[in-house]
Design a protein around this motif. Structure first.
Motif, mmCIF file in Angstrom:
data_model
loop_
_atom_site.group_PDB
_atom_site.id
_atom_site.type_symbol
_atom_site.label_atom_id
_atom_site.label_comp_id
_atom_site.label_asym_id
_atom_site.label_seq_id
_atom_site.Cartn_x
_atom_site.Cartn_y
_atom_site.Cartn_z
ATOM 1 N N GLU A 29 0.843 -1.198 0.000
ATOM 2 C CA GLU A 29 0.000 0.000 0.000
ATOM 3 C C GLU A 29 0.874 1.242 0.000
ATOM 4 O O GLU A 29 2.023 1.218 0.451
ATOM 5 N N HIS A 31 0.633 5.406 0.945
ATOM 6 C CA HIS A 31 -0.066 6.576 1.480
ATOM 7 C C HIS A 31 0.710 7.811 1.020
ATOM 8 O O HIS A 31 1.890 7.970 1.338
ATOM 9 N N THR A 49 2.973 11.495 10.826
ATOM 10 C CA THR A 49 2.457 10.437 9.949
ATOM 11 C C THR A 49 3.372 9.217 9.949
ATOM 12 O O THR A 49 2.911 8.073 10.042
ATOM 13 N N GLU A 52 3.143 7.333 13.274
ATOM 14 C CA GLU A 52 1.883 6.624 13.470
ATOM 15 C C GLU A 52 1.737 5.418 12.543
ATOM 16 O O GLU A 52 1.294 4.352 12.956
ATOM 17 N N ARG A 53 2.150 5.551 11.289
ATOM 18 C CA ARG A 53 1.913 4.501 10.307
ATOM 19 C C ARG A 53 3.015 3.447 10.284
ATOM 20 O O ARG A 53 2.786 2.313 9.869
ATOM 21 N N LYS A 54 4.214 3.818 10.687
ATOM 22 C CA LYS A 54 5.360 2.891 10.704
ATOM 23 C C LYS A 54 5.423 2.060 9.413
ATOM 24 O O LYS A 54 5.309 0.831 9.433
ATOM 25 N N PRO A 55 5.624 2.685 8.280
ATOM 26 C CA PRO A 55 5.668 1.940 7.008
ATOM 27 C C PRO A 55 6.979 1.159 6.891
ATOM 28 O O PRO A 55 7.906 1.349 7.686
ATOM 29 N N SER A 380 4.812 -1.515 2.400
ATOM 30 C CA SER A 380 3.947 -0.453 2.915
ATOM 31 C C SER A 380 4.755 0.841 2.834
ATOM 32 O O SER A 380 5.860 0.916 3.379
ATOM 33 N N VAL A 382 4.970 5.228 2.859
ATOM 34 C CA VAL A 382 4.509 6.610 3.016
ATOM 35 C C VAL A 382 5.330 7.435 2.052
ATOM 36 O O VAL A 382 6.558 7.493 2.144
#
Length: 602
Positions: A29, A31, A49, A52-55, A380, A382
């Protein structure tokens, strides 16, 4: 450990990241976080961001070069071979303009440009995440951007940089003086005789002896400058023995002074005969009349240019004041709002549609290609990008099939299609035609003495003006000599310019890199320094000096063409019946040369 992934490596991301993707292939994914490059709020949003998302990967809108700049590493120097590509200097000007505008906006808003990208990189390293560099190489982007700008837009961009040097009125006055003087020179050279004002009239009015003294003075001064360039060390040793400061300027003055005295003495004693290149009183009088004619044109043009420059500067001053008010009124929080950014992008498209495609649309697609590759690998992500790119990138992420082929997004752009090819074909045809004609003329033996004088005059005038202005710009002697040495040939081919060659050689002596643009921006930010001081400091920056060398070398060659044809040809052609006799003489010589070639071949 954090692993960076450069743009060309993203097609095979599995082997380029220390940590494996957290998801199965095809299930990653992305973002997209849109930021303003000069916004403190954007920095905070990036940090929040990512935390929080820890990609798996933080993708940033950077290429390798800009990444290294942000990290404080030394950027790569320019490859000297790039200087022969012709538009390289102008592309750096475009890059400088874009950088200056961003730096200026960041200064007004109190945020360093690129702070959002630096925050993304630092946050990724803090959390042990991968960092992917997903933007296209900046030099490629600027090349394609520049190629698609219209000539008017290019002038507008260069004007933006010029106005950064000082107040609009001061800059307008300086530009008006320079452009007016050049226009006056051109008019005096090309059109003066049409108004009944030619060097022959001046000689007749003032008398050949008086005007010959002027010609001897000028010819001697030029010769003295050439002697100084060849024997600078000898002048230095002489000045060391005298109570005179031994500086470059005093050595130049010594060379010009000695040459001027000798030139006046030659004119006063009846001239000097040295084979076919003799300096008779008549020829010195022609030179003097030419100088007085040009001087009058330059003076008139300079006065007119200053008047227009002051007027234009006063008008521009109001626009600059309005722009400053607009910047002060910017709400930095709105810079990341979609509707505001869209409006800004559309305004840029109206300004330069083709350039907007290279700077925005193509990069949207390029970045999307890289992000799709990461997503398909199962990562994943960001993606931290400028707010102006967010909408386009997300559209491609939602519909990857609509992405244009990667091959269409890389490589150099020609800009004008068929027109560019025709322009190149014309340039090459002119060069080949000139060389063939010159060879035939030499083989035909048409008035060898005249041909020798013509070639020597053409070579010397081009060499002295182009090489002299290169040296004035700060070039090393080998660079100035190469630029001056090729100027005679490049003056007949619009695709070649002596400044390219002078710049190519100069890069052997100086290290020029993108970091110079930052230094130039710092100098331009000094609003208290006088223009002369700002220019002197800019001249110490290798990139600016290189641009100055290339530009002034080309100007010298262009001025030489205006000198040779209306001034030198009448002077040299007097013994063969004047300028009107030259075409027939040259054609006869070329015809004789062709007869020799044809008999040899058959």
């Amino acid at each position: 450990m954090t692993e960076r992934v450069a743009g060309d490596d993203l097609g095979d991301v599995d082997g380029d990241l220390t940590l494996p993707p957290s998801r199965e292939a095809g299930e990653g994914e992305v973002h997209v976080l849109g930021t303003a490059h000069v916004s403190q709020q954007s920095v905070e949003d990036v940090e929040t961001t990512i935390a929080e998302r820890k990609p798996d990967v933080v993708a940033v809108e950077l290429d390798e070069g800009r990444y290294r700049q942000l990290k404080g590493e030394a950027p790569e120097d320019i490859d000297p071979g790039d200087m022969l590509r012709g538009n390289t200097v102008f592309q750096f000007l475009a890059y400088w303009m874009l950088s200056y505008v961003q730096t200026r906006l960041g200064k007004k808003l109190g945020v360093d440009p690129g702070a959002d990208m630096m925050a993304a990189i630092d946050s990724a390293e803090e959390h042990g995440l991968g960092v992917a560099l997903v933007d296209r190489d900046i030099q490629m982007t600027v090349q394609r951007f520049w190629a698609r700008l219209s000539p008017l837009r290019k002038l507008s961009m260069l004007g933006t940089l010029t106005l950064a040097i000082g107040s609009p009125i001061a800059v307008g006055t300086g530009l008006g003086l320079a452009m007016g003087a050049f226009a006056g020179f051109a008019v005096a050279m090309v059109a003066a005789s049409a108004f009944g004002f030619a060097s022959a009239d001046i000689v007749a009015a003032l008398g050949p002896n008086v005007v010959a003294l002027v010609g001897g003075l000028v010819a001697g001064a030029v010769g003295g400058a050439v002697l100084w360039s060849l024997f600078d060390g000898a002048f230095a040793r002489v000045l060391d023995a005298l109570p005179i400061p031994n500086t470059t300027y005093t050595r130049i003055a010594a060379g010009v002074g000695v040459g001027s005295v000798v030139g006046v003495a030659i004119a006063a004693t009846g001239g000097l005969a040295v084979g076919p290149l003799s300096l008779t009183v008549d020829r010195l009088a022609s030179i003097g009349g030419f100088v007085l004619q040009v001087g009058a044109g330059v003076a008139a043009g300079a006065l007119a240019g200053v008047a227009l420059g002051v007027l234009a500067g006063a008008v521009l001053a109001q626009f600059v004041a309005d722009e400053e008010e607009d910047i002060e009124e910017i709400d930095i929080e709105e810079l990341t709002e979609a509707d505001v950014v869209t409006a800004m992008m559309e305004e840029f498209r109206r300004f330069a549609p083709g350039a907007a495609e290279a700077l925005i649309d193509e990069r949207d697609a390029f970045i999307a290609h890289r992000l799709v590759a990461l997503r398909e690998a199962g990562y994943s992500v960001v993606a931290v990008v400028g707010a102006g790119h967010r909408e386009g990138i997300e559209r491609y992420l939602d519909d990857p099939e609509s992405l244009p082929p990667m091959e269409s997004l890389v490589g150099e752009a020609s800009g004008t299609g068929l027109t560019a090819y025709l322009y190149k074909a014309l340039g090459y045809a002119m060069t080949v035609g000139f060389l063939v004609f010159f060879v035939l003329l030499a083989l035909g033996g048409a008035s060898n003495g005249f041909l020798l004088e013509l070639f020597v005059a053409w070579f010397l005038v081009n060499g002295i003006l182009a090489g002299g202005l290169a040296k004035l710009a700060g070039a090393h002697w080998p660079s100035a000599l190469v630029g001056g040495g090729v100027a005679w040939l490049t003056s007949v081919n619009p695709l070649l310019a002596p400044g390219w060659f002078a710049g190519y050689v100069e890069l052997r002596y100086v290290d020029v890199n993108v970091a110079d643009i930052g230094r130039l921006n710092e100098i331009l930010d000094d609003e208290e320094a006088p223009i002369a001081d700002i220019f002197a400091r800019m001249r110490e920056v290798p990139l600016f000096r290189l641009i100055l060398i290339a530009g002034l070398t080309n100007v010298g060659s262009m001025v030489a063409s205006l000198v040779v044809f209306p001034a030198i040809l009448p002077l040299l052609s007097a013994p063969i019946g004047g300028v009107d006799a030259i075409p027939g003489l040259l054609l006869d010589g070329a015809r004789n040369g062709w007869d020799i070639v044809w008999r040899t071949l058959t």
